[in-house]
Motif scaffolding. Structure first.
Motif, PDB file in Angstrom:
ATOM      1  N   ASN A  80      35.923  37.238  53.994  1.00  0.00           N
ATOM      2  CA  ASN A  80      36.466  35.910  54.281  1.00  0.00           C
ATOM      3  C   ASN A  80      35.977  34.847  53.304  1.00  0.00           C
ATOM      4  OD1 ASN A  80      37.894  36.857  56.522  1.00  0.00           O
ATOM      5  ND2 ASN A  80      36.161  36.525  57.903  1.00  0.00           N
ATOM      6  N   THR A  81      34.875  35.122  52.599  1.00  0.00           N
ATOM      7  CA  THR A  81      34.293  34.135  51.689  1.00  0.00           C
ATOM      8  C   THR A  81      34.793  34.303  50.264  1.00  0.00           C
ATOM      9  OG1 THR A  81      32.290  34.033  53.046  1.00  0.00           O
ATOM     10  CG2 THR A  81      32.153  33.153  50.801  1.00  0.00           C
ATOM     11  N   GLU A  82      34.795  35.549  49.769  1.00  0.00           N
ATOM     12  CA  GLU A  82      35.189  35.827  48.387  1.00  0.00           C
ATOM     13  C   GLU A  82      36.708  35.766  48.231  1.00  0.00           C
ATOM     14  OE1 GLU A  82      33.317  36.524  45.651  1.00  0.00           O
ATOM     15  OE2 GLU A  82      31.475  36.146  46.771  1.00  0.00           O
ATOM     16  N   LYS A  83      37.166  35.136  47.160  1.00  0.00           N
ATOM     17  CA  LYS A  83      38.609  35.082  46.924  1.00  0.00           C
ATOM     18  C   LYS A  83      39.131  36.438  46.456  1.00  0.00           C
ATOM     19  CE  LYS A  83      42.188  32.244  44.766  1.00  0.00           C
ATOM     20  NZ  LYS A  83      42.464  31.054  43.922  1.00  0.00           N
ATOM     21  N   PHE A  84      38.315  37.155  45.667  1.00  0.00           N
ATOM     22  CA  PHE A  84      38.687  38.493  45.214  1.00  0.00           C
ATOM     23  C   PHE A  84      37.533  39.452  45.514  1.00  0.00           C
ATOM     24  CE2 PHE A  84      41.234  35.657  42.549  1.00  0.00           C
ATOM     25  CZ  PHE A  84      42.497  36.201  42.721  1.00  0.00           C
ATOM     26  N   PRO A  85      37.409  39.903  46.782  1.00  0.00           N
ATOM     27  CA  PRO A  85      36.291  40.774  47.170  1.00  0.00           C
ATOM     28  C   PRO A  85      36.550  42.238  46.804  1.00  0.00           C
ATOM     29  CG  PRO A  85      37.671  40.353  49.069  1.00  0.00           C
ATOM     30  CD  PRO A  85      38.289  39.580  47.917  1.00  0.00           C
ATOM     31  N   LEU A  86      36.912  42.479  45.548  1.00  0.00           N
ATOM     32  CA  LEU A  86      37.425  43.787  45.148  1.00  0.00           C
ATOM     33  C   LEU A  86      36.496  44.467  44.156  1.00  0.00           C
ATOM     34  CD1 LEU A  86      41.122  42.686  44.484  1.00  0.00           C
ATOM     35  CD2 LEU A  86      40.128  43.478  46.633  1.00  0.00           C
ATOM     36  N   THR A  87      36.637  45.790  44.077  1.00  0.00           N
ATOM     37  CA  THR A  87      35.952  46.559  43.049  1.00  0.00           C
ATOM     38  C   THR A  87      36.637  46.300  41.710  1.00  0.00           C
ATOM     39  OG1 THR A  87      37.409  48.452  43.403  1.00  0.00           O
ATOM     40  CG2 THR A  87      35.384  48.370  44.716  1.00  0.00           C
ATOM     41  N   ALA A  88      36.039  46.846  40.637  1.00  0.00           N
ATOM     42  CA  ALA A  88      36.652  46.699  39.308  1.00  0.00           C
ATOM     43  C   ALA A  88      38.061  47.292  39.297  1.00  0.00           C
ATOM     44  CB  ALA A  88      35.777  47.381  38.264  1.00  0.00           C
ATOM     45  N   LYS A  89      38.252  48.374  40.011  1.00  0.00           N
ATOM     46  CA  LYS A  89      39.572  49.001  40.066  1.00  0.00           C
ATOM     47  C   LYS A  89      40.573  48.087  40.756  1.00  0.00           C
ATOM     48  CE  LYS A  89      41.843  53.344  41.424  1.00  0.00           C
ATOM     49  NZ  LYS A  89      41.630  54.690  42.031  1.00  0.00           N
ATOM     50  N   GLY A  90      40.151  47.462  41.853  1.00  0.00           N
ATOM     51  CA  GLY A  90      41.035  46.532  42.549  1.00  0.00           C
ATOM     52  C   GLY A  90      41.372  45.327  41.701  1.00  0.00           C
ATOM     53  N   LEU A  91      40.384  44.795  40.974  1.00  0.00           N
ATOM     54  CA  LEU A  91      40.634  43.659  40.080  1.00  0.00           C
ATOM     55  C   LEU A  91      41.597  44.050  38.963  1.00  0.00           C
ATOM     56  CD1 LEU A  91      36.963  42.342  39.766  1.00  0.00           C
ATOM     57  CD2 LEU A  91      38.812  41.297  41.086  1.00  0.00           C
ATOM     58  N   PHE A  92      41.449  45.289  38.452  1.00  0.00           N
ATOM     59  CA  PHE A  92      42.343  45.768  37.403  1.00  0.00           C
ATOM     60  C   PHE A  92      43.796  45.777  37.879  1.00  0.00           C
ATOM     61  CE2 PHE A  92      44.783  49.399  35.826  1.00  0.00           C
ATOM     62  CZ  PHE A  92      44.784  49.155  34.459  1.00  0.00           C
ATOM     63  N   PHE A  93      44.031  46.281  39.085  1.00  0.00           N
ATOM     64  CA  PHE A  93      45.402  46.330  39.592  1.00  0.00           C
ATOM     65  C   PHE A  93      45.954  44.928  39.849  1.00  0.00           C
ATOM     66  CE2 PHE A  93      44.298  50.777  40.918  1.00  0.00           C
ATOM     67  CZ  PHE A  93      45.218  51.392  40.099  1.00  0.00           C
ATOM     68  N   GLU A  94      45.095  43.999  40.243  1.00  0.00           N
ATOM     69  CA  GLU A  94      45.547  42.613  40.397  1.00  0.00           C
ATOM     70  C   GLU A  94      45.974  42.048  39.043  1.00  0.00           C
ATOM     71  OE1 GLU A  94      45.940  40.504  42.982  1.00  0.00           O
ATOM     72  OE2 GLU A  94      45.542  42.114  44.406  1.00  0.00           O
ATOM     73  N   LEU A  95      45.201  42.349  37.996  1.00  0.00           N
ATOM     74  CA  LEU A  95      45.532  41.867  36.651  1.00  0.00           C
ATOM     75  C   LEU A  95      46.806  42.509  36.125  1.00  0.00           C
ATOM     76  CD1 LEU A  95      41.963  41.953  35.064  1.00  0.00           C
ATOM     77  CD2 LEU A  95      43.311  39.897  35.501  1.00  0.00           C
ATOM     78  N   LYS A  96      46.967  43.786  36.392  1.00  0.00           N
ATOM     79  CA  LYS A  96      48.098  44.529  35.836  1.00  0.00           C
ATOM     80  C   LYS A  96      49.400  44.228  36.560  1.00  0.00           C
ATOM     81  CE  LYS A  96      49.480  49.199  34.401  1.00  0.00           C
ATOM     82  NZ  LYS A  96      49.548  48.882  32.956  1.00  0.00           N
ATOM     83  N   HIS A  97      49.347  44.115  37.872  1.00  0.00           N
ATOM     84  CA  HIS A  97      50.584  44.005  38.650  1.00  0.00           C
ATOM     85  C   HIS A  97      50.806  42.619  39.247  1.00  0.00           C
ATOM     86  CE1 HIS A  97      51.017  48.303  38.227  1.00  0.00           C
ATOM     87  NE2 HIS A  97      49.856  48.516  38.796  1.00  0.00           N
ATOM     88  N   GLY A  98      49.801  41.746  39.189  1.00  0.00           N
ATOM     89  CA  GLY A  98      49.968  40.414  39.758  1.00  0.00           C
ATOM     90  C   GLY A  98      50.903  39.555  38.921  1.00  0.00           C
ATOM     91  N   LYS A  99      51.558  38.626  39.584  1.00  0.00           N
ATOM     92  CA  LYS A  99      52.468  37.720  38.880  1.00  0.00           C
ATOM     93  C   LYS A  99      51.701  36.722  38.029  1.00  0.00           C
ATOM     94  CE  LYS A  99      56.137  38.030  42.357  1.00  0.00           C
ATOM     95  NZ  LYS A  99      56.981  37.272  43.315  1.00  0.00           N
ATOM     96  N   GLU A 100      50.502  36.352  38.472  1.00  0.00           N
ATOM     97  CA  GLU A 100      49.679  35.395  37.743  1.00  0.00           C
ATOM     98  C   GLU A 100      48.266  35.955  37.581  1.00  0.00           C
ATOM     99  OE1 GLU A 100      49.792  31.757  39.887  1.00  0.00           O
ATOM    100  OE2 GLU A 100      51.884  31.305  39.370  1.00  0.00           O
ATOM    101  N   ARG A 101      47.517  35.356  36.674  1.00  0.00           N
ATOM    102  CA  ARG A 101      46.121  35.732  36.464  1.00  0.00           C
ATOM    103  C   ARG A 101      45.270  34.479  36.608  1.00  0.00           C
ATOM    104  NH1 ARG A 101      46.883  39.710  31.170  1.00  0.00           N
ATOM    105  NH2 ARG A 101      48.005  41.361  32.302  1.00  0.00           N
ATOM    106  N   PRO A 102      44.949  34.112  37.843  1.00  0.00           N
ATOM    107  CA  PRO A 102      44.168  32.887  38.055  1.00  0.00           C
ATOM    108  C   PRO A 102      42.775  32.995  37.440  1.00  0.00           C
ATOM    109  CG  PRO A 102      44.363  34.148  40.089  1.00  0.00           C
ATOM    110  CD  PRO A 102      45.274  34.797  39.105  1.00  0.00           C
ATOM    111  N   LYS A 103      42.170  31.860  37.224  1.00  0.00           N
ATOM    112  CA  LYS A 103      40.868  31.789  36.565  1.00  0.00           C
ATOM    113  C   LYS A 103      39.819  32.581  37.345  1.00  0.00           C
ATOM    114  CE  LYS A 103      37.424  28.481  34.909  1.00  0.00           C
ATOM    115  NZ  LYS A 103      37.053  27.041  34.816  1.00  0.00           N
TER     116      LYS A 103
END
Length: 402
Positions: free
Chosen positions: A155-178
């Motif tokens: 509930n606190t972290e905006k992206f509480p993900l592993t490196a793999k989860g962050l990678f998929f957000e970068l690859k498939h997300g519409k935007e790449r927020p700061k």
């Protein structure tokens, strides 16, 4: 003729007989009513027991519960972290919700629990949408405090993900927020590749490194990072081989970096299929690409590679490629005339080597990486020569080129 006493007893006898008959009939009626109501109540009770209990939920096995959780949304699984409902073998629904969040949504449990070591068990379940069996890691023995810590982390972290989860957000997300970029900058995958670029003398901006990584698949950067932990190979060749893998993934940026960095490596080390992919990635003519294409048609590569390079040269010159293809015609049209190389020995006194300072006025849209690349110097050297504390540049500023 009966005496008065006999008549009196006869009268009493008739009364008693009638009373007995009435009493017997009454008892028979009461008994009949008792048996009737007893039979009816028993029949209703049996009928009630035989009715299907639709309101009672079916007991699910561990595998069936996980298969159901695999179809649930991220928010639904987070809500289930509070469920104490038992399933099987000591597991509760929240245990499988936690396993599903880690497996399917890449929640970083290690970070959430500050590196605490969790017990791990492997269970197998069958997906609802297919016959294949899937393994999933579950975590028995998670304490109440740990569950609360995990919920707070999510509930606190905006992206509480592993490196793999962050990678998929970068690859498939519409935007790449700061926030997403900054989270990925801290991963071993990013820092390992960034270190290799810096050691090779290629001051690539962080967002460009992200672009290269996102052009490939997760297994490529994961295996590269694990290999670096074992080999500690920081050689330029290691980076060139990695970039050629990204070319195979059709990364335009990786192809451009290789082209500007080492044409000879591309010409000699890439096999025919990879070189075909490499050439397909370019649709715009540049001076470096034009030179490289001419180097290909004068190299001992295969006919297919010759023709591919020739088609690019003809297209960039707005000329039709001859059919059938004639390589000698191509050589006459595009091949560079190679003069014999004469090496002359020249002695230069140290006193004659006078460094000449250059100046550059910053244009709109330029950054340190572009300027450093243009003058073939490092970003650190530029910042040091101009006493810059940040990478931000103001258009119109005069920079000293070391």
């Amino acid at each position: 003729m009966k005496t008065p006493l006999q008549e009196q007893w006869a009268k009493k006898g008739r009364f008693l007989t009638q009373a007995l008959i009435f009493s017997g009939a009454l008892n028979i009626g009461l008994l009949t009513s008792f048996f009737y109501f007893a039979y009816r109540d028993k029949k209703e009770a049996v009928a009630f027991e035989l009715q299907p209990t639709s309101h009672v939920s079916k007991h699910l096995t561990n595998g069936e519960t996980i298969a159901h959780f695999a179809t649930m949304s991220y928010a639904e699984l987070v809500d289930m972290l509070g469920s104490q409902d038992p399933v099987e073998e000591g597991y509760k629904k929240r245990d499988f919700a936690l396993a599903s969040l880690a497996a399917f949504h890449f929640i970083d449990l290690e970070k959430a629990l500050h590196g605490s070591v969790l017990q791990k068990r492997k269970l197998t379940f069958q997906r609802k949408d297919g016959p294949e069996l899937v393994d999933i890691t579950v975590f028995p023995g998670v304490t109440e405090d740990q569950f609360q810590g995990i919920v707070q982390f999510i509930n606190t972290e905006k992206f509480p993900l592993t490196a793999k989860g962050l990678f998929f957000e970068l690859k498939h997300g519409k935007e790449r927020p700061k926030d997403l970029l900054e989270a990925f900058y801290l991963t071993p995958e990013f820092t390992t590749l960034m270190t290799l670029f810096n050691r090779a003398g290629i001051p690539l901006p962080s967002e460009y490194v992200i672009e290269v990584i996102a052009d490939g698949d997760w297994s490529l950067i994961e295996q590269f990072t694990q290999g670096q932990k074992l080999s500690h190979d920081l050689s330029p060749l290691r980076l060139k081989n990695l970039l050629s893998c990204y070319v195979r993934c059709r990364s335009v940026l990786a192809a451009k970096i290789l082209l500007e960095w080492d044409r000879d490596f591309i010409l000699k080390k890439l096999d025919d299929p990879d070189l075909m992919v490499f050439l397909d990635l370019f649709s715009t003519k540049t001076a470096t690409l034009d030179t490289f294409l001419k180097e290909i048609i004068t190299s001992p590569r295969s006919d297919a590679i010759w023709k591919k390079a020739a088609e690019k040269l003809y297209a960039f010159s707005d000329l039709p490629c001859p059919e059938p293809y004639d390589h000698f015609v191509t050589l006459e049209a595009f091949a560079l005339k190679v003069e014999p190389l004469v090496v002359q020995e020249q002695v230069i006194a140290v006193s004659e080597v006078v460094p000449v300072k250059k100046n550059h006025r910053v244009q709109s849209g330029e950054n340190l990486w572009k300027i450093a690349r243009k003058y073939k110097v490092s970003i650190d050297a530029l910042k040091k020569a101009n006493q810059l504390e940040t990478d931000k540049l103001r258009p119109g500023k005069e920079l000293v080129i070391p």
